[in-house]
Design a protein around this motif. Structure first.
Motif, PDB file in Angstrom:
ATOM      1  N   ASN A   1      -4.401   9.564   5.232  1.00  0.00           N
ATOM      2  CA  ASN A   1      -4.033   8.310   4.583  1.00  0.00           C
ATOM      3  C   ASN A   1      -2.731   7.763   5.160  1.00  0.00           C
ATOM      4  OD1 ASN A   1      -2.919   7.112   1.520  1.00  0.00           O
ATOM      5  ND2 ASN A   1      -4.821   6.422   2.444  1.00  0.00           N
TER       6      ASN A   1
ATOM      7  N   TRP B   1       0.700  10.376  -3.720  1.00  0.00           N
ATOM      8  CA  TRP B   1       0.875  11.543  -2.852  1.00  0.00           C
ATOM      9  C   TRP B   1       1.763  12.590  -3.508  1.00  0.00           C
ATOM     10  CZ3 TRP B   1       2.426   7.812   1.580  1.00  0.00           C
ATOM     11  CH2 TRP B   1       1.290   7.242   2.144  1.00  0.00           C
TER      12      TRP B   1
ATOM     13  N   TRP C   1      -3.352   6.321   8.604  1.00  0.00           N
ATOM     14  CA  TRP C   1      -4.052   5.038   8.512  1.00  0.00           C
ATOM     15  C   TRP C   1      -3.070   3.921   8.171  1.00  0.00           C
ATOM     16  CZ3 TRP C   1      -6.166   2.719   3.664  1.00  0.00           C
ATOM     17  CH2 TRP C   1      -6.942   1.607   3.929  1.00  0.00           C
ATOM     18  N   PHE C   2      -2.173   4.185   7.228  1.00  0.00           N
ATOM     19  CA  PHE C   2      -1.174   3.170   6.877  1.00  0.00           C
ATOM     20  C   PHE C   2      -0.206   2.920   8.030  1.00  0.00           C
ATOM     21  CE2 PHE C   2      -1.380   3.986   2.005  1.00  0.00           C
ATOM     22  CZ  PHE C   2      -2.583   3.310   1.961  1.00  0.00           C
TER      23      PHE C   2
ATOM     24  N   GLN D   1       0.832  -1.202   0.000  1.00  0.00           N
ATOM     25  CA  GLN D   1       0.000   0.000   0.000  1.00  0.00           C
ATOM     26  C   GLN D   1       0.874   1.262   0.000  1.00  0.00           C
ATOM     27  OE1 GLN D   1      -2.369  -0.663   3.500  1.00  0.00           O
ATOM     28  NE2 GLN D   1      -4.088  -1.443   2.308  1.00  0.00           N
ATOM     29  N   TRP D   2       1.919   1.268   0.801  1.00  0.00           N
ATOM     30  CA  TRP D   2       2.831   2.416   0.843  1.00  0.00           C
ATOM     31  C   TRP D   2       3.471   2.639  -0.520  1.00  0.00           C
ATOM     32  CZ3 TRP D   2       4.647   5.654   4.877  1.00  0.00           C
ATOM     33  CH2 TRP D   2       4.031   5.448   6.107  1.00  0.00           C
TER      34      TRP D   2
ATOM     35  N   MET E   1       0.943   4.138  -2.912  1.00  0.00           N
ATOM     36  CA  MET E   1       0.444   5.471  -2.605  1.00  0.00           C
ATOM     37  C   MET E   1       1.499   6.570  -2.626  1.00  0.00           C
ATOM     38  SD  MET E   1      -2.726   5.406  -2.526  1.00  0.00           S
ATOM     39  CE  MET E   1      -3.012   7.062  -1.951  1.00  0.00           C
TER      40      MET E   1
ATOM     41  N   LEU F   1      -5.696  15.269   3.524  1.00  0.00           N
ATOM     42  CA  LEU F   1      -6.058  13.937   3.034  1.00  0.00           C
ATOM     43  C   LEU F   1      -4.854  13.006   3.003  1.00  0.00           C
ATOM     44  CD1 LEU F   1      -8.447  14.819   0.071  1.00  0.00           C
ATOM     45  CD2 LEU F   1      -9.067  13.978   2.339  1.00  0.00           C
ATOM     46  N   ILE F   2      -3.722  13.545   2.590  1.00  0.00           N
ATOM     47  CA  ILE F   2      -2.499  12.737   2.565  1.00  0.00           C
ATOM     48  C   ILE F   2      -2.112  12.315   3.979  1.00  0.00           C
ATOM     49  CG2 ILE F   2      -0.020  12.814   2.090  1.00  0.00           C
ATOM     50  CD1 ILE F   2      -0.727  14.608  -0.351  1.00  0.00           C
TER      51      ILE F   2
END
Length: 63
Positions: free
Chosen positions: A53, A28, A56-57, A20-21, A24, A49-50
């Motif tokens: 996110n 970003w 969350w990660f 996921q990282w 994303m 928003l970044i």
């Protein structure tokens, strides 16, 4: 729901979190570059928003 999609959205392993990282980080960076000439409030919204996110990660990686 397909197993691969579920693993990306709700990873069971650390490898999925790192995937996921990896996915994303370019998103970003593109968002930051594309919004650099926007009004300050819009840039702050995108940065927010970044950060949500990213947090969350980070929480997912710490499990």
């Amino acid at each position: 729901m397909p197993e691969a999609l579920r693993d990306i959205l709700l990873p069971r392993t650390d490898e999925a979190v790192f995937l996921q990282w990896i996915i994303m980080i370019p998103v970003w960076l593109i968002a930051v570059v594309r919004t650099r000439k926007w009004a300050r409030d819009y840039r702050h919204f995108v940065w927010g928003l970044i950060m949500v996110n990213l947090a969350w990660f980070a929480i997912r990686a710490a499990h």
